[in-house]
Design a protein around this motif. Sequence first.
Motif, mmCIF file in Angstrom:
data_model
loop_
_atom_site.group_PDB
_atom_site.id
_atom_site.type_symbol
_atom_site.label_atom_id
_atom_site.label_comp_id
_atom_site.label_asym_id
_atom_site.label_seq_id
_atom_site.Cartn_x
_atom_site.Cartn_y
_atom_site.Cartn_z
ATOM 1 N N ALA A 93 0.830 -1.211 0.000
ATOM 2 C CA ALA A 93 0.000 0.000 0.000
ATOM 3 C C ALA A 93 0.863 1.259 0.000
ATOM 4 O O ALA A 93 0.612 2.198 -0.758
ATOM 5 N N GLY A 94 1.899 1.280 0.839
ATOM 6 C CA GLY A 94 2.764 2.453 0.920
ATOM 7 C C GLY A 94 3.505 2.723 -0.372
ATOM 8 O O GLY A 94 3.591 3.861 -0.840
ATOM 9 N N LEU A 95 4.055 1.664 -0.967
ATOM 10 C CA LEU A 95 4.789 1.850 -2.222
ATOM 11 C C LEU A 95 3.862 2.232 -3.364
ATOM 12 O O LEU A 95 4.239 3.034 -4.233
ATOM 13 N N SER A 96 2.648 1.703 -3.359
ATOM 14 C CA SER A 96 1.663 2.109 -4.379
ATOM 15 C C SER A 96 1.312 3.581 -4.220
ATOM 16 O O SER A 96 1.228 4.323 -5.202
ATOM 17 N N ALA A 97 1.123 4.004 -2.980
ATOM 18 C CA ALA A 97 0.815 5.413 -2.720
ATOM 19 C C ALA A 97 1.981 6.304 -3.129
ATOM 20 O O ALA A 97 1.784 7.367 -3.725
ATOM 21 N N ALA A 98 3.206 5.875 -2.822
ATOM 22 C CA ALA A 98 4.388 6.659 -3.191
ATOM 23 C C ALA A 98 4.508 6.804 -4.706
ATOM 24 O O ALA A 98 4.795 7.889 -5.216
ATOM 25 N N LEU A 99 4.265 5.732 -5.408
ATOM 26 C CA LEU A 99 4.330 5.772 -6.869
ATOM 27 C C LEU A 99 3.289 6.726 -7.446
ATOM 28 O O LEU A 99 3.586 7.536 -8.334
#
Length: 112
Positions: A39-45
């Motif tokens: 979730a965090g990496l998707s949000a960062a992207l």
Amino acid sequence: LFYVMCCLARTLLLLLGLLFIEIYAQKATTVLVVGGGLAGLSAALEAQRAGAHVIVVEKEPRLGGNSAKASSGMNAVSSHAQRAVHSTDSVEAFMEDTLKSGGDLSDDQLVR
């Protein structure tokens, strides 16, 4: 069922986070993402795609969170990989294994 509910909750939080990013990231110069899991990496992207400068903070030594830990434990029946090696697994055996692994907590109707 608890695991399914947790996954649904994470998905909902991810979608809400992405909506927030879509609306506000273009106005922000920096977005701080706490957690380097899926979730965090998707949000960062998505924040980066929207033009924000992104900082990801993760407490673990590696990125991936629980998603990385769970990636080798996905159960399936009649998958492409199983068919390629002519596995004799069946839907019935899969359901029995799932019920057995859940102890007395599995809902028979949901598994079937």
